[in-house]
Design a protein around this motif. Structure first.
Motif, PDB file in Angstrom:
ATOM      1  N   PHE A  23      27.025  -9.434 -22.820  1.00 43.87           N
ATOM      2  CA  PHE A  23      26.235  -9.114 -21.452  1.00 43.87           C
ATOM      3  C   PHE A  23      26.775  -7.988 -20.876  1.00 43.87           C
ATOM      4  CE2 PHE A  23      26.084  -9.561 -17.083  1.00 43.87           C
ATOM      5  CZ  PHE A  23      24.855  -9.614 -16.618  1.00 43.87           C
ATOM      6  N   ALA A  24      26.193  -6.702 -20.787  1.00 42.67           N
ATOM      7  CA  ALA A  24      26.486  -5.755 -19.886  1.00 42.67           C
ATOM      8  C   ALA A  24      27.956  -5.152 -20.624  1.00 42.67           C
ATOM      9  CB  ALA A  24      26.939  -5.606 -18.649  1.00 42.67           C
ATOM     10  N   GLY A  25      27.834  -5.211 -22.080  1.00 44.51           N
ATOM     11  CA  GLY A  25      29.047  -4.798 -23.065  1.00 44.51           C
ATOM     12  C   GLY A  25      30.191  -5.641 -23.201  1.00 44.51           C
ATOM     13  N   TRP A  26      29.975  -6.818 -22.572  1.00 43.53           N
ATOM     14  CA  TRP A  26      31.139  -8.019 -22.733  1.00 43.53           C
ATOM     15  C   TRP A  26      30.741  -9.194 -23.408  1.00 43.53           C
ATOM     16  CZ3 TRP A  26      35.760  -7.423 -19.754  1.00 43.53           C
ATOM     17  CH2 TRP A  26      35.914  -6.202 -18.877  1.00 43.53           C
ATOM     18  N   ALA A  27      31.908  -9.726 -23.882  1.00 48.75           N
ATOM     19  CA  ALA A  27      31.610 -11.035 -24.670  1.00 48.75           C
ATOM     20  C   ALA A  27      31.733 -12.055 -23.680  1.00 48.75           C
ATOM     21  CB  ALA A  27      32.551 -10.994 -25.814  1.00 48.75           C
ATOM     22  N   LEU A  28      30.639 -12.770 -23.419  1.00 50.66           N
ATOM     23  CA  LEU A  28      30.733 -13.992 -22.394  1.00 50.66           C
ATOM     24  C   LEU A  28      30.004 -15.185 -22.631  1.00 50.66           C
ATOM     25  CD1 LEU A  28      30.116 -11.838 -19.094  1.00 50.66           C
ATOM     26  CD2 LEU A  28      32.403 -13.119 -19.467  1.00 50.66           C
ATOM     27  N   PRO A  29      30.434 -16.056 -22.279  1.00 52.52           N
ATOM     28  CA  PRO A  29      29.878 -17.572 -22.457  1.00 52.52           C
ATOM     29  C   PRO A  29      28.436 -17.626 -21.691  1.00 52.52           C
ATOM     30  CG  PRO A  29      31.297 -17.992 -21.027  1.00 52.52           C
ATOM     31  CD  PRO A  29      31.560 -16.619 -21.108  1.00 52.52           C
ATOM     32  N   VAL A  30      27.122 -17.895 -22.468  1.00 56.07           N
ATOM     33  CA  VAL A  30      26.057 -18.152 -21.929  1.00 56.07           C
ATOM     34  C   VAL A  30      25.816 -19.577 -21.439  1.00 56.07           C
ATOM     35  CG1 VAL A  30      24.717 -18.537 -24.144  1.00 56.07           C
ATOM     36  CG2 VAL A  30      23.354 -17.755 -22.070  1.00 56.07           C
ATOM     37  N   TYR A  31      26.427 -20.465 -22.246  1.00 51.32           N
ATOM     38  CA  TYR A  31      26.859 -21.978 -21.750  1.00 51.32           C
ATOM     39  C   TYR A  31      27.752 -22.464 -22.478  1.00 51.32           C
ATOM     40  CZ  TYR A  31      23.803 -23.394 -25.573  1.00 51.32           C
ATOM     41  OH  TYR A  31      23.198 -23.350 -26.749  1.00 51.32           O
ATOM     42  N   TYR A  32      28.394 -23.656 -22.126  1.00 56.92           N
ATOM     43  CA  TYR A  32      29.387 -24.348 -22.615  1.00 56.92           C
ATOM     44  C   TYR A  32      28.716 -25.666 -23.313  1.00 56.92           C
ATOM     45  CZ  TYR A  32      32.593 -21.475 -20.299  1.00 56.92           C
ATOM     46  OH  TYR A  32      33.202 -20.250 -19.571  1.00 56.92           O
ATOM     47  N   SER A  33      28.248 -26.593 -22.221  1.00 57.36           N
ATOM     48  CA  SER A  33      27.728 -27.819 -22.690  1.00 57.36           C
ATOM     49  C   SER A  33      26.094 -27.534 -22.678  1.00 57.36           C
ATOM     50  CB  SER A  33      28.072 -28.900 -21.506  1.00 57.36           C
ATOM     51  OG  SER A  33      27.594 -28.700 -20.412  1.00 57.36           O
ATOM     52  N   GLY A  34      25.684 -26.861 -21.942  1.00 56.92           N
ATOM     53  CA  GLY A  34      24.373 -26.481 -21.743  1.00 56.92           C
ATOM     54  C   GLY A  34      23.923 -26.033 -20.206  1.00 56.92           C
ATOM     55  N   ILE A  35      22.868 -24.962 -20.145  1.00 51.90           N
ATOM     56  CA  ILE A  35      22.569 -24.525 -18.965  1.00 51.90           C
ATOM     57  C   ILE A  35      22.431 -25.662 -17.883  1.00 51.90           C
ATOM     58  CG2 ILE A  35      20.990 -22.959 -17.838  1.00 51.90           C
ATOM     59  CD1 ILE A  35      20.671 -21.243 -20.569  1.00 51.90           C
ATOM     60  N   LEU A  36      21.403 -26.385 -18.387  1.00 59.54           N
ATOM     61  CA  LEU A  36      20.705 -27.475 -17.440  1.00 59.54           C
ATOM     62  C   LEU A  36      21.792 -28.297 -16.723  1.00 59.54           C
ATOM     63  CD1 LEU A  36      17.545 -28.771 -19.293  1.00 59.54           C
ATOM     64  CD2 LEU A  36      17.916 -27.026 -17.497  1.00 59.54           C
ATOM     65  N   ASP A  37      23.047 -28.797 -17.970  1.00 56.96           N
ATOM     66  CA  ASP A  37      23.951 -29.734 -17.123  1.00 56.96           C
ATOM     67  C   ASP A  37      25.081 -28.960 -16.316  1.00 56.96           C
ATOM     68  OD1 ASP A  37      23.958 -31.763 -18.930  1.00 56.96           O
ATOM     69  OD2 ASP A  37      25.559 -31.212 -20.320  1.00 56.96           O
ATOM     70  N   GLU A  38      25.062 -27.413 -16.488  1.00 58.26           N
ATOM     71  CA  GLU A  38      26.038 -26.762 -15.821  1.00 58.26           C
ATOM     72  C   GLU A  38      25.356 -26.481 -14.337  1.00 58.26           C
ATOM     73  OE1 GLU A  38      27.151 -23.527 -18.478  1.00 58.26           O
ATOM     74  OE2 GLU A  38      27.561 -25.203 -19.994  1.00 58.26           O
ATOM     75  N   HIS A  39      24.042 -26.121 -14.644  1.00 62.30           N
ATOM     76  CA  HIS A  39      23.225 -25.881 -13.328  1.00 62.30           C
ATOM     77  C   HIS A  39      23.377 -27.211 -12.499  1.00 62.30           C
ATOM     78  CE1 HIS A  39      19.463 -24.052 -11.450  1.00 62.30           C
ATOM     79  NE2 HIS A  39      19.538 -25.404 -10.629  1.00 62.30           N
ATOM     80  N   GLU A  40      23.013 -28.345 -12.862  1.00 63.57           N
ATOM     81  CA  GLU A  40      23.101 -29.467 -12.030  1.00 63.57           C
ATOM     82  C   GLU A  40      24.679 -29.918 -11.650  1.00 63.57           C
ATOM     83  OE1 GLU A  40      22.857 -33.426 -10.930  1.00 63.57           O
ATOM     84  OE2 GLU A  40      24.126 -33.357 -12.531  1.00 63.57           O
ATOM     85  N   ALA A  41      25.465 -29.510 -12.327  1.00 59.14           N
ATOM     86  CA  ALA A  41      26.939 -29.710 -11.939  1.00 59.14           C
ATOM     87  C   ALA A  41      27.218 -28.938 -10.750  1.00 59.14           C
ATOM     88  CB  ALA A  41      27.705 -29.436 -13.092  1.00 59.14           C
ATOM     89  N   VAL A  42      26.882 -27.697 -10.781  1.00 54.63           N
ATOM     90  CA  VAL A  42      26.888 -26.801  -9.502  1.00 54.63           C
ATOM     91  C   VAL A  42      26.141 -26.986  -8.157  1.00 54.63           C
ATOM     92  CG1 VAL A  42      26.786 -24.410  -8.686  1.00 54.63           C
ATOM     93  CG2 VAL A  42      27.525 -24.719 -10.876  1.00 54.63           C
ATOM     94  N   ARG A  43      24.975 -27.586  -8.669  1.00 51.81           N
ATOM     95  CA  ARG A  43      24.286 -28.089  -7.439  1.00 51.81           C
ATOM     96  C   ARG A  43      24.882 -29.431  -6.921  1.00 51.81           C
ATOM     97  NH1 ARG A  43      22.123 -24.056  -6.145  1.00 51.81           N
ATOM     98  NH2 ARG A  43      20.358 -22.954  -6.820  1.00 51.81           N
ATOM     99  N   SER A  44      25.564 -30.055  -7.620  1.00 53.51           N
ATOM    100  CA  SER A  44      25.729 -31.564  -7.250  1.00 53.51           C
ATOM    101  C   SER A  44      27.190 -31.656  -7.011  1.00 53.51           C
ATOM    102  CB  SER A  44      25.053 -32.763  -8.023  1.00 53.51           C
ATOM    103  OG  SER A  44      25.481 -32.528  -9.380  1.00 53.51           O
ATOM    104  N   ARG A  45      28.114 -30.899  -7.701  1.00 55.34           N
ATOM    105  CA  ARG A  45      29.479 -31.265  -7.868  1.00 55.34           C
ATOM    106  C   ARG A  45      30.194 -29.632  -7.804  1.00 55.34           C
ATOM    107  NH1 ARG A  45      27.793 -33.843 -12.134  1.00 55.34           N
ATOM    108  NH2 ARG A  45      28.876 -32.815 -13.506  1.00 55.34           N
ATOM    109  N   ALA A  46      30.489 -29.170  -8.858  1.00 59.14           N
ATOM    110  CA  ALA A  46      31.486 -27.864  -8.803  1.00 59.14           C
ATOM    111  C   ALA A  46      31.238 -27.140 -10.391  1.00 59.14           C
ATOM    112  CB  ALA A  46      32.652 -27.899  -8.349  1.00 59.14           C
ATOM    113  N   GLY A  47      31.038 -25.840 -10.413  1.00 58.36           N
ATOM    114  CA  GLY A  47      31.132 -25.250 -11.487  1.00 58.36           C
ATOM    115  C   GLY A  47      32.086 -24.137 -11.346  1.00 58.36           C
ATOM    116  N   LEU A  48      32.587 -23.763 -12.536  1.00 58.54           N
ATOM    117  CA  LEU A  48      33.786 -22.643 -12.508  1.00 58.54           C
ATOM    118  C   LEU A  48      33.226 -21.530 -13.509  1.00 58.54           C
ATOM    119  CD1 LEU A  48      36.462 -21.431 -11.740  1.00 58.54           C
ATOM    120  CD2 LEU A  48      37.458 -22.880 -13.687  1.00 58.54           C
TER     121      LEU A  48
END
Lengths: 368, 126
Positions: A23-48
């Motif tokens: 991403f923009a020349g950087w190596a970065l994680p697109v997801y760890y467990s899955g985009i849907l899981d992480e999205h839901e975690a941020v909306r209901s709890r927290a994401g880092l």
């Protein structure tokens, strides 16, 4: 992946099972467990999130404020020490150099946070336009940036500091505070449409800080979150992404960001062109839409009305919160009214969509 | 990685299973994992002819759209409409989630496909 830039948290992304992408020349994680899981975690709890790839540029000197006033469309003059402000830098023709976050430490000292893909371009642009009494320092590689986002963010971060975070207001920052024992700058800002914080620290503390936050938040369900969720979250909240909703060919007025252009400021780069455009009205407008037919709209898909091309999709995808396919499109202003039907061309087929109010998702978090 | 031995595989990460109920086609565990959360599927109409190597379906993850290629050609007899309503079952049960059942036009096309062992090796090298 070997030729890509690595953030100070690179090793931890592997440890947490991140699926790494460029991403923009950087190596970065697109997801760890899955985009849907992480999205839901941020909306209901927290994401880092690791957002260390973003550019961090310090602006210092006697002329710092005057320089920023010339550089940005917003009014840095109303900022007080400890304030953060979202703004834009434009070219003389009104197109966008970048959208940025500015922090004010003092009248002669600011930090400008810019998009990763634009760091060098922005740095050059700032150096080109600066006066002799201004110093521009690219701190990007010496600092790390983490974003802790979601309704539990304050509770989690509070466990790691003695400073009362409930008193930190939206778009305010605290500098030189200790989080998990490390010197950090913390602001109540983010890119998810949730309450949350961005935390800046030296690269040498980044890994320990990341681990401390995940550990402190484990009972509150914090998860590491990647670029995929960052994108779906910001899209639901209709926060623009440079290269999609903003570019040298798109003005802030077309992108619906007129409130970030302060025409009462007598002089800034792009003012003449933007004033002209504001008075005449823009020919194109950014709209939000929901698919009525089946199909997922994606960036660059053509948009039609009555068989005539009227623009294109700037961002699109599946909304995990709304469970609908949504998108943003830059289209002929004549077709931009809410309730208007448009066709998105998906794999050579016209698929019907409806223009809806934006943002798609708005949370009533404490916005004091 | 899960690779059942009761079927054959393509280098584009599709599987073909020949059984009493017909010749079914789907995508592999490796493919669903690489795609991430699948949220949308576009399927062909029954009765259509599809050639070996041709795109017959599209799967979309949250991130992007990907084509699905037919490892063998023939006439499409059935499409799995359950996938339209619940595309996520492709992630959870890739080898149960058949996309189409076809009547093969050339049995010989099966010969050029990979066995489970060969496919496993192919995935390791890729």
């Amino acid at each position: 992946m070997d030729n890509l830039l690595k953030t100070p948290l690179y090793d931890l992304h592997h440890k947490y099972g991140g699926k790494m992408v460029e991403f923009a020349g950087w190596a970065l994680p697109v997801y760890y467990s899955g985009i849907l899981d992480e999205h839901e975690a941020v909306r209901s709890r927290a994401g880092l999130f690791d957002v260390s790839h973003m550019g961090r540029i310090e602006v210092k000197g006697k002329g710092a404020l005057r320089f920023l006033q010339m550089l940005i469309t917003g009014d840095a003059g109303i900022m007080v020490d400890g304030k953060a402000m979202y703004s834009l830098m434009c070219y003389p023709h009104g197109g966008v150099v970048d959208d940025i976050l500015i922090y004010r430490f003092g009248p002669e000292h600011f930090l400008v946070v810019v998009n990763a893909s634009n760091t060098d371009k922005d740095h050059n642009w700032m150096v080109q336009n600066k006066t002799d009494d201004v110093e521009i320092i690219n701190l990007s590689r010496d600092t790390a940036q983490l974003a802790l986002q979601g309704p539990q963010a304050e509770k989690i971060l509070q466990g790691l500091t003695t400073v009362n975070l409930s008193e930190l207001r939206f778009f305010r920052m605290l500098c030189d505070i200790k989080i998990a024992g490390f010197n950090c700058l913390v602001s109540r800002t983010g890119y998810t449409g949730e309450d949350g914080f961005e935390v800046y620290t030296s690269t040498c503390h980044a890994q320990a800080l990341w681990e401390a936050i995940l550990q402190a938040g484990s009972s509150d369900g914090v998860v590491p979150a990647g670029l995929g969720a960052r994108d779906t979250l910001r899209m639901e909240a209709c926060l623009p992404l440079y290269g999609h909703e903003l570019s040298p060919d798109i003005t802030p007025l077309e992108a619906g960001l007129a409130k970030f252009v302060n025409f009462y400021k007598l002089s800034f780069i792009g003012r003449e062109a933007l004033t002209d455009l504001f008075e005449k009205g823009t020919a194109r407008k950014l709209v939000g839409f929901e698919m009525e037919d089946r199909g997922i709209p994606r960036a660059h898909y053509a948009v039609e009305s009555g068989g005539r091309e009227i623009g294109s999709v700037t961002s699109g995808g599946y909304s995990p919160t709304l469970k609908k396919n949504i998108g943003l499109a830059l289209i002929d202003a004549a077709y931009s009214k809410q309730g208007e039907k448009i066709d998105v061309i998906i794999r050579n087929k016209r698929q019907r969509a409806l223009i809806v109010p934006t943002p798609f998702f708005k949370k009533q978090y404490r916005n004091k | 990685m899960n690779i059942p031995t009761d079927r054959k595989y393509s280098k584009e990460h599709e599987w073909v299973k020949v059984s009493a109920s017909g010749v079914s086609i789907g995508i592999t565990d490796h493919a669903q994992h690489a795609l991430g959360d699948i949220v949308f599927v576009e399927l062909p109409e029954t009765g259509m002819e599809v050639g070996a190597g041709e795109v017959f379906a599209v799967v979309e993850s949250v991130k992007a759209a990907s084509d699905v290629y037919a490892p063998v050609g023939g006439k499409i007899l059935k499409v799995n409409e359950e996938l339209l309503a619940s595309p996520e079952i492709i992630n959870s049960e890739p080898y149960e989630s058949w996309f189409i059942v076809i009547e093969m036009s050339d049995q010989g096309e099966l010969e050029s496909l990979l066995s489970a062992d060969e496919y496993g090796q192919f995935c390791k090298e890729e």
